[in-house]
Structures are given as structure tokens and as C-alpha cells.
Design a protein around this motif. Structure first.
Motif, PDB file in Angstrom:
ATOM      1  N   VAL A 148      27.259  73.005  48.297  1.00 58.20           N
ATOM      2  CA  VAL A 148      27.810  72.279  49.438  1.00 58.20           C
ATOM      3  C   VAL A 148      27.094  72.712  50.707  1.00 58.20           C
ATOM      4  CG1 VAL A 148      29.866  71.746  50.754  1.00 58.20           C
ATOM      5  CG2 VAL A 148      30.038  72.130  48.290  1.00 58.20           C
ATOM      6  N   ASP A 149      26.317  71.815  51.256  1.00 59.87           N
ATOM      7  CA  ASP A 149      25.620  72.072  52.516  1.00 59.87           C
ATOM      8  C   ASP A 149      26.307  71.246  53.601  1.00 59.87           C
ATOM      9  OD1 ASP A 149      23.976  72.486  54.633  1.00 59.87           O
ATOM     10  OD2 ASP A 149      22.171  71.622  53.727  1.00 59.87           O
ATOM     11  N   PHE A 150      27.100  71.901  54.427  1.00 62.95           N
ATOM     12  CA  PHE A 150      27.840  71.187  55.463  1.00 62.95           C
ATOM     13  C   PHE A 150      26.914  70.620  56.536  1.00 62.95           C
ATOM     14  CE2 PHE A 150      31.151  73.910  53.681  1.00 62.95           C
ATOM     15  CZ  PHE A 150      32.191  72.996  53.536  1.00 62.95           C
ATOM     16  N   ASP A 151      25.683  71.076  56.560  1.00 57.56           N
ATOM     17  CA  ASP A 151      24.725  70.572  57.544  1.00 57.56           C
ATOM     18  C   ASP A 151      23.841  69.464  56.986  1.00 57.56           C
ATOM     19  OD1 ASP A 151      25.521  72.386  59.551  1.00 57.56           O
ATOM     20  OD2 ASP A 151      24.335  73.969  58.611  1.00 57.56           O
ATOM     21  N   SER A 152      24.084  69.076  55.741  1.00 60.27           N
ATOM     22  CA  SER A 152      23.272  68.023  55.135  1.00 60.27           C
ATOM     23  C   SER A 152      23.644  66.667  55.706  1.00 60.27           C
ATOM     24  CB  SER A 152      23.460  68.019  53.617  1.00 60.27           C
ATOM     25  OG  SER A 152      24.810  67.736  53.284  1.00 60.27           O
ATOM     26  N   GLU A 153      22.824  65.672  55.419  1.00 63.13           N
ATOM     27  CA  GLU A 153      23.120  64.309  55.846  1.00 63.13           C
ATOM     28  C   GLU A 153      24.435  63.840  55.210  1.00 63.13           C
ATOM     29  OE1 GLU A 153      21.487  62.404  58.067  1.00 63.13           O
ATOM     30  OE2 GLU A 153      20.264  64.177  58.451  1.00 63.13           O
ATOM     31  N   PRO A 154      25.168  62.948  55.877  1.00 61.79           N
ATOM     32  CA  PRO A 154      26.482  62.534  55.373  1.00 61.79           C
ATOM     33  C   PRO A 154      26.468  62.059  53.920  1.00 61.79           C
ATOM     34  CG  PRO A 154      26.228  61.777  57.620  1.00 61.79           C
ATOM     35  CD  PRO A 154      24.909  62.381  57.227  1.00 61.79           C
ATOM     36  N   ARG A 155      25.478  61.248  53.555  1.00 57.53           N
ATOM     37  CA  ARG A 155      25.446  60.745  52.180  1.00 57.53           C
ATOM     38  C   ARG A 155      25.217  61.871  51.182  1.00 57.53           C
ATOM     39  NH1 ARG A 155      27.773  57.090  49.411  1.00 57.53           N
ATOM     40  NH2 ARG A 155      27.327  55.580  51.082  1.00 57.53           N
ATOM     41  N   ALA A 156      24.331  62.807  51.508  1.00 57.12           N
ATOM     42  CA  ALA A 156      24.081  63.941  50.623  1.00 57.12           C
ATOM     43  C   ALA A 156      25.343  64.789  50.476  1.00 57.12           C
ATOM     44  CB  ALA A 156      22.925  64.779  51.158  1.00 57.12           C
ATOM     45  N   PHE A 157      26.067  64.989  51.590  1.00 60.89           N
ATOM     46  CA  PHE A 157      27.315  65.751  51.527  1.00 60.89           C
ATOM     47  C   PHE A 157      28.328  65.034  50.649  1.00 60.89           C
ATOM     48  CE2 PHE A 157      31.590  66.580  53.224  1.00 60.89           C
ATOM     49  CZ  PHE A 157      31.663  67.952  53.049  1.00 60.89           C
ATOM     50  N   ALA A 158      28.427  63.727  50.796  1.00 54.97           N
ATOM     51  CA  ALA A 158      29.376  62.963  49.986  1.00 54.97           C
ATOM     52  C   ALA A 158      29.048  63.074  48.500  1.00 54.97           C
ATOM     53  CB  ALA A 158      29.375  61.500  50.420  1.00 54.97           C
ATOM     54  N   ASP A 159      27.768  63.071  48.177  1.00 49.90           N
ATOM     55  CA  ASP A 159      27.363  63.135  46.770  1.00 49.90           C
ATOM     56  C   ASP A 159      27.757  64.457  46.112  1.00 49.90           C
ATOM     57  OD1 ASP A 159      26.302  60.613  46.988  1.00 49.90           O
ATOM     58  OD2 ASP A 159      24.243  61.288  47.286  1.00 49.90           O
ATOM     59  N   THR A 160      27.834  65.535  46.903  1.00 48.76           N
ATOM     60  CA  THR A 160      28.187  66.834  46.324  1.00 48.76           C
ATOM     61  C   THR A 160      29.680  66.971  46.052  1.00 48.76           C
ATOM     62  OG1 THR A 160      28.551  67.912  48.475  1.00 48.76           O
ATOM     63  CG2 THR A 160      26.293  67.911  47.593  1.00 48.76           C
ATOM     64  N   LEU A 161      30.501  66.081  46.626  1.00 49.28           N
ATOM     65  CA  LEU A 161      31.946  66.243  46.511  1.00 49.28           C
ATOM     66  C   LEU A 161      32.471  65.921  45.117  1.00 49.28           C
ATOM     67  CD1 LEU A 161      33.170  64.721  49.902  1.00 49.28           C
ATOM     68  CD2 LEU A 161      32.909  67.125  49.299  1.00 49.28           C
ATOM     69  N   ALA A 162      31.757  65.099  44.376  1.00 47.19           N
ATOM     70  CA  ALA A 162      32.244  64.692  43.053  1.00 47.19           C
ATOM     71  C   ALA A 162      32.549  65.898  42.177  1.00 47.19           C
ATOM     72  CB  ALA A 162      31.224  63.783  42.379  1.00 47.19           C
ATOM     73  N   GLU A 163      31.717  66.939  42.257  1.00 43.55           N
ATOM     74  CA  GLU A 163      31.930  68.135  41.442  1.00 43.55           C
ATOM     75  C   GLU A 163      32.580  69.267  42.230  1.00 43.55           C
ATOM     76  OE1 GLU A 163      28.312  69.312  39.616  1.00 43.55           O
ATOM     77  OE2 GLU A 163      28.016  67.422  38.558  1.00 43.55           O
ATOM     78  N   SER A 164      32.161  69.456  43.470  1.00 41.82           N
ATOM     79  CA  SER A 164      32.588  70.642  44.210  1.00 41.82           C
ATOM     80  C   SER A 164      33.995  70.535  44.773  1.00 41.82           C
ATOM     81  CB  SER A 164      31.603  70.921  45.340  1.00 41.82           C
ATOM     82  OG  SER A 164      31.534  69.818  46.221  1.00 41.82           O
ATOM     83  N   ALA A 165      34.457  69.323  45.123  1.00 39.35           N
ATOM     84  CA  ALA A 165      35.739  69.181  45.818  1.00 39.35           C
ATOM     85  C   ALA A 165      36.931  69.533  44.951  1.00 39.35           C
ATOM     86  CB  ALA A 165      35.892  67.761  46.348  1.00 39.35           C
ATOM     87  N   GLN A 166      36.757  69.557  43.621  1.00 39.10           N
ATOM     88  CA  GLN A 166      37.871  69.853  42.730  1.00 39.10           C
ATOM     89  C   GLN A 166      38.209  71.334  42.692  1.00 39.10           C
ATOM     90  OE1 GLN A 166      36.875  68.177  38.930  1.00 39.10           O
ATOM     91  NE2 GLN A 166      36.685  66.095  39.723  1.00 39.10           N
ATOM     92  N   SER A 167      37.310  72.161  43.164  1.00 37.97           N
ATOM     93  CA  SER A 167      37.520  73.608  43.110  1.00 37.97           C
ATOM     94  C   SER A 167      38.404  74.079  44.259  1.00 37.97           C
ATOM     95  CB  SER A 167      36.167  74.333  43.166  1.00 37.97           C
ATOM     96  OG  SER A 167      36.350  75.705  43.373  1.00 37.97           O
ATOM     97  N   GLU A 168      39.271  75.073  43.987  1.00 37.88           N
ATOM     98  CA  GLU A 168      40.077  75.659  45.048  1.00 37.88           C
ATOM     99  C   GLU A 168      39.192  76.343  46.085  1.00 37.88           C
ATOM    100  OE1 GLU A 168      42.956  78.255  43.436  1.00 37.88           O
ATOM    101  OE2 GLU A 168      44.005  76.720  42.277  1.00 37.88           O
ATOM    102  N   SER A 169      38.044  76.834  45.636  1.00 38.65           N
ATOM    103  CA  SER A 169      37.135  77.513  46.562  1.00 38.65           C
ATOM    104  C   SER A 169      36.612  76.552  47.623  1.00 38.65           C
ATOM    105  CB  SER A 169      35.952  78.123  45.792  1.00 38.65           C
ATOM    106  OG  SER A 169      36.388  79.094  44.881  1.00 38.65           O
ATOM    107  N   PHE A 170      36.534  75.263  47.294  1.00 38.44           N
ATOM    108  CA  PHE A 170      36.040  74.295  48.273  1.00 38.44           C
ATOM    109  C   PHE A 170      36.965  74.231  49.477  1.00 38.44           C
ATOM    110  CE2 PHE A 170      35.950  69.996  50.054  1.00 38.44           C
ATOM    111  CZ  PHE A 170      34.619  69.916  50.415  1.00 38.44           C
ATOM    112  N   GLY A 171      38.266  74.247  49.237  1.00 39.63           N
ATOM    113  CA  GLY A 171      39.212  74.223  50.338  1.00 39.63           C
ATOM    114  C   GLY A 171      39.061  75.442  51.241  1.00 39.63           C
ATOM    115  N   ARG A 172      38.845  76.605  50.632  1.00 45.62           N
ATOM    116  CA  ARG A 172      38.638  77.813  51.440  1.00 45.62           C
ATOM    117  C   ARG A 172      37.371  77.716  52.264  1.00 45.62           C
ATOM    118  NH1 ARG A 172      40.460  80.381  46.650  1.00 45.62           N
ATOM    119  NH2 ARG A 172      38.315  80.928  46.060  1.00 45.62           N
ATOM    120  N   LEU A 173      36.301  77.212  51.646  1.00 40.54           N
ATOM    121  CA  LEU A 173      35.039  77.042  52.377  1.00 40.54           C
ATOM    122  C   LEU A 173      35.212  76.078  53.545  1.00 40.54           C
ATOM    123  CD1 LEU A 173      32.347  76.801  49.558  1.00 40.54           C
ATOM    124  CD2 LEU A 173      32.699  78.691  51.136  1.00 40.54           C
TER     125      LEU A 173
END
Length: 530
Positions: free
Chosen positions: A215-240
Motif C-alpha cells: 500500500v503506497d499512500f502516495d501512489s496515483e489514485p488508480r494504483a492505490f485503488a488497485d491495491t485495496l482488493a487484497e490489502s483492505a481486508q486486513s486489520e493491519s490496513f485499518g491501523r496503517l
């Protein structure tokens, strides 16, 4: 800073109308009463001013507009001598500017006639090579006078800071180099993608280390959106996400500077859209917690301060864009949370003041007082809905479900078929209704029916669902049918008066038989509805 107009390079008559309606200069808009760009000594100062303005706009991320023939309030100037349209040829302007600078600028120019006056619209695009424009000569107003003012010197880089064109300082270089940095980051991400995937394949997917790589919060919006499919399900994502928001700076000293906050808000809006599409209540709660955290930061500011108003308007527009998506997905429980977040309802203007049940009403009031919903003497009808519509078109996931519904200009024409705009009007109606249920005795204070500035057919479908489906009402808020009926009657009255005062027509929902039946069954007698 989010603009009231689109910085899109067009210079047609509609764009001139749009730019004049702003009514004040901004980071991306400069008004000039008149310029004499002739090769005479009398025209030298204007030529130097042109070079400074063009260089400064070229060194910004978006570029900007210069309107020649207008006062600082956007009104047409009738005191200066008329401009010579021959001087405002694109080739002539480019030749003037490039005689003082190193670098290639992009200019689009058109001269219009308004009220028997000629007005020039000049668009300055950002540099194509993403490198800053640099002055190569000294800009002395009177070369023969040793005491003459010098507007620029060799080696200087000019930037647009607020409403002024000034020499770049250390604090400006992030803006000057932003597009170059974006390009470098994009190229670096492309090169590093394989390595990251290999590391992730060898690392448990729930680990925070893997998420930080993915998860690169500084990436372009579309690239950030593409990473959410796998990363957003983790509890660690909320902490990040929460850590990143806490680390986001908001500069009280420079209230117009939202350079750190706006990109973070966009990532929050994208994550919120992902939560709605995936029916992920936990993630949406985390996103709302982060949005509320940012919303509260300027809460100690008094009403009307630009510092908080710009931030509040941006967050409210994003919340509405998410609300529109929730309406289209029929995620009614999410609609209620976006309208009135539990951690921020009600909202006070300042300590001891009256309370707004919805943050959207609070943001609209503060933005209006700071003249951020249109020109000072000409507010934009349904402004917050329009800002939300622009935001939905800018970011991935917020309108991907609607084919062909992505683009929208703040002052542009309204299409008959626009599912995103329809859903925004419907969410606008719902938050107003929920606010009235929370405080039924102050209809005018608790609501601001922007939906009433658009035709009723955009909003009525959700009202018909509301009266026909008790389960929908229950998901939105626990209330008795007479309470719902009274809220609908009160909101219809406010919307009718608001529509008449802003756009000249009387908005009403009484044309729907199902709404009439619901009011007749559960509400008091009302001439307009029963």
C-alpha cells in the motif's frame, strides 16, 4: 486548493463566463485590467508582467488562467484602454515570454467581446517536460534608468503562491517539482512491482510489513485503488490508515495550504468507496473515523474562517460522493453513517453555539460564509452537490459503476441522464430528512436542500422507496411513521422555498401518488401533499 472552476485548458466563451463568475483571484486565476504588449517602451512593463505570470503558472501542477480586461472582482474593466487583439495571438505571446525564459510553455488564447469590451482568456499549461521554467534575462522596467525596478533576474524561478506571482523559496519547491516527482515515482513503482510481488508471495499476507510494501499512500489514485482488493481486508490496513491520517499535516499558519491533506482525503474517499462496494462495514467505520479526525482539526476556528471552511467543504463533498455511491448500491445503513457520523453528530460552530445534526449542513454553512460555494454575490446553486459530482468523476471507484458518467464540470451543463448526479440529489434528500428526524423543530436550520436546485425527477425515486419500504426506513433510522411523514412535509416546504429563492422554480415531491398516500395515511393534513 480546490478551485471553483476546472483548470482544463479551454478558453471558449463558456470558460470566460465561468472565470468571471468566480469573482476573486485564486492560485490558478489572475485578473488583469489591461495590458499593452506592444514593442514600445510603454508596453515593456506589460510584457514583463506577462512573462512573470506565465512563468509562475507554468511552474504549478495544473497551470492557470489569466483574464485580461477584468477587475480583481471579475467585473469587466471600462477604465483601461481596450486591448489590441493582434497582440494576443498565441505565437506573439509565446515569443514575448520565451525571450526571457529557458523552457517551453503551453499557451491557449482567445479574445472575446463582452459588453462592447474585448476580454482575453489566456491558459498557461504546466511545462511538458515537468521541469521548471527559469528566467535567463534581467527584467528591468526601464533599462536606461539605473534606479528602475527589476521584476526578475537571471536564474530565478517564479511560482504562484496564493494570488501572487513570486520568486520561489524553499517551501515552494514541492509544488514546482510535484509533477516530476510523480513521474519518477510512477517509473520507480513500475520497476519495483515484480520485487514487491515476490516479497509479498514469501510473506504472510496479513503481516503489516507486507501491507506497507503493497500500500503506497502516495501512489496515483488508480494504483492505490488497485491495491485495496487484497490489502483492505486486513486489520493491519485499518491501523496503517489511522497512523497515516494522524501523521498528515494541516497548516493553520497557511490556511490555503491543503497540499498534505487533500491527497490523504482522496485516499480515504477511495477506501470508503471500496468499503461500500464490498459491503465492508468495518473498513467504512475506519474511513469515517479518519475523516472525522481530519474534520475536527480546525473545529476551534470561529465561523467564517477560511482555514476550516476549505477543509470542511472538501470532506463534506467527499462524504456526499460516497453517499451517492451508497444510494446506488442500496447500502442504506452506510447512508445514515455518512450523513451523520456517530462520532460527530451533532456539530457545533464553536463552543456554546447552536448544533447542526449533520456535518454536511455545518460544512455548507462554513463554506458559504467563507465564499467557497461560488462568487460573493452569486452563490452556485446546489454547490456542494456539484463539488461532490466533480469529486466522484475525479477518483476511481466512486463512479466506476456508472458507464459514461465520470466527467463533470463545476459550472458545466447538466445532462438529462446522469445517474451519479441523481444519486447525489437522493443522498442530499436523505441526509436532510435524517437531520430533521433528529431535530424536527428547526427545519430551516438543520437542512440545506441543494437537491431542490435540480429537477425533482432526480430525487423522487428514493422518496418513493422511502415511503414504500419500511425496511429501508428502519435501516436509515429508527422512527415512527408519523415522524417520517412530518419530516417529509417539513422538508418539502423548505425545499420548495429554497428552490424558488435560488433557481426560480418551486421544487416539490407532491406529484408522486405513493408519497401522497403515505402523507395522507401518517401525516397531518397538508394542502400541498394530502
Amino acid at each position: 486548493m480546490t478551485e471553483l472552476f476546472a483548470v482544463d485548458g479551454t478558453v471558449n466563451d463558456e470558460k470566460l463566463t465561468e472565470l468571471l463568475a468566480v469573482g476573486h483571484e485564486t492560485q490558478h486565476l489572475d485578473y488583469k485590467r489591461g495590458w499593452d504588449l506592444s514593442k514600445s517602451e510603454a508596453g515593456r512593463k506589460s510584457r514583463l508582467e506577462l512573462a512573470v505570470c506565465v512563468a509562475a503558472f507554468a511552474n504549478t501542477r495544473l497551470g492557470g488562467y489569466i483574464v485580461v480586461g477584468a477587475d480583481n472582482d471579475g467585473s469587466l474593466d471600462h477604465d483601461e484602454p481596450p486591448i489590441d487583439p493582434r497582440q494576443f495571438d498565441e505565437a506573439n505571446l509565446s515569443q514575448i515570454v520565451e525571450s526571457f525564459i529557458s523552457g517551453t510553455v503551453t499557451l491557449h488564447v482567445k479574445v472575446h467581446e463582452r459588453a462592447a469590451r474585448l476580454v482575453a482568456v489566456i491558459f498557461v499549461g504546466p511545462t511538458q517536460d515537468r521541469l521548471p521554467v527559469i528566467f535567463t534575462k534581467e527584467g528591468t522596467v526601464e533599462p536606461q534608468n539605473p534606479r528602475s525596478a527589476v521584476m526578475f533576474r537571471p536564474g530565478q524561478v517564479y511560482v504562484r503562491r496564493g494570488t501572487k506571482c513570486v520568486p520561489a523559496e524553499h517551501r515552494d519547491w514541492a509544488e514546482v517539482l510535484a509533477r516530476l516527482v510523480d513521474q519518477i515515482r510512477a517509473e520507480a513503482r513500475e520497476v519495483a512491482s515484480d520485487e514487491i510481488q515476490q516479497i509479498m508471495a514469501a510473506t504472510p499476507p496479513t503481516s503489516e510489513r507486507a501491507l506497507r510494501l503493497a500500500v503506497d499512500f502516495d501512489s496515483e489514485p488508480r494504483a492505490f485503488a488497485d491495491t485495496l482488493a487484497e490489502s483492505a481486508q486486513s486489520e493491519s490496513f485499518g491501523r496503517l490508515l489511522r497512523r497515516r491520517v494522524r501523521a498528515t499535516a494541516w497548516h493553520r499558519e497557511d490556511p490555503n495550504d491543503l497540499s498534505a491533506v487533500l491527497p490523504m482525503l482522496d485516499r480515504l474517499f477511495i477506501a470508503g468507496a471500496h468499503a461500500i462496494l464490498e459491503d465492508d462495514e468495518g473498513l467504512l467505520n475506519t474511513v469515517l473515523t479518519c475523516m472525522v479526525d481530519l474534520y475536527r482539526r480546525p473545529m476551534k476556528e470561529r465561523a467564517g474562517d477560511l482555514a476550516g471552511a476549505l477543509l470542511w467543504r472538501t470532506i463534506a463533498a467527499g462524504a456526499m460522493a460516497l453517499g451517492g455511491l451508497a444510494v446506488r448500491e442500496e447500502a442504506w445503513a452506510f447512508v445514515g453513517k455518512l450523513a451523520m457520523p456517530p462520532d460527530l453528530s451533532p456539530v457545533r460552530e464553536f463552543e456554546g453555539s447552536s448544533r447542526y445534526q449533520s456535518w454536511i449542513r455545518h460544512a455548507s454553512t462554513m463554506a458559504s460564509r467563507a465564499h467557497l460555494l461560488g462568487a460573493v454575490d452569486q452563490p452556485l446553486p446546489g454547490a456542494l452537490i456539484r463539488f461532490a459530482r466533480v469529486k466522484a468523476g475525479e477518483l476511481p471507484l466512486l463512479a466506476d459503476d456508472v458507464t459514461g458518467g465520470a466527467s463533470f464540470e463545476l459550472h458545466g451543463p447538466i445532462l438529462d441522464q446522469d445517474a451519479v448526479l441523481d444519486s447525489l440529489c437522493q443522498f442530499d434528500f436523505l441526509w436532510c430528512t435524517l437531520a430533521l428526524l433528529a431535530d424536527p423543530s428547526h427545519a430551516g436550520f438543520q437542512t440545506l436542500p441543494g437537491f431542490a436546485t435540480f429537477y425533482a425527477h432526480r430525487t423522487v425515486p428514493v422518496i418513493e422507496q422511502l415511503v414504500d419500504r419500511s425496511s429501508l426506513r428502519y435501516e436509515l433510522r429508527t422512527a415512527l411513521e408519523p415522524e417520517w411523514a412530518n419530516a417529509l412535509i417539513a422538508l418539502d416546504d423548505v425545499a420548495t422555498r429554497y428552490g424558488q429563492s435560488t433557481v426560480g422554480w418551486a421544487w416539490s415531491m407532491h406529484g408522486s401518488p405513493s408519497v401522497q398516500q403515505f402523507i395522507a395515511e401518517w401525516g397531518p393534513t397538508s394542502p400541498g401533499l394530502a
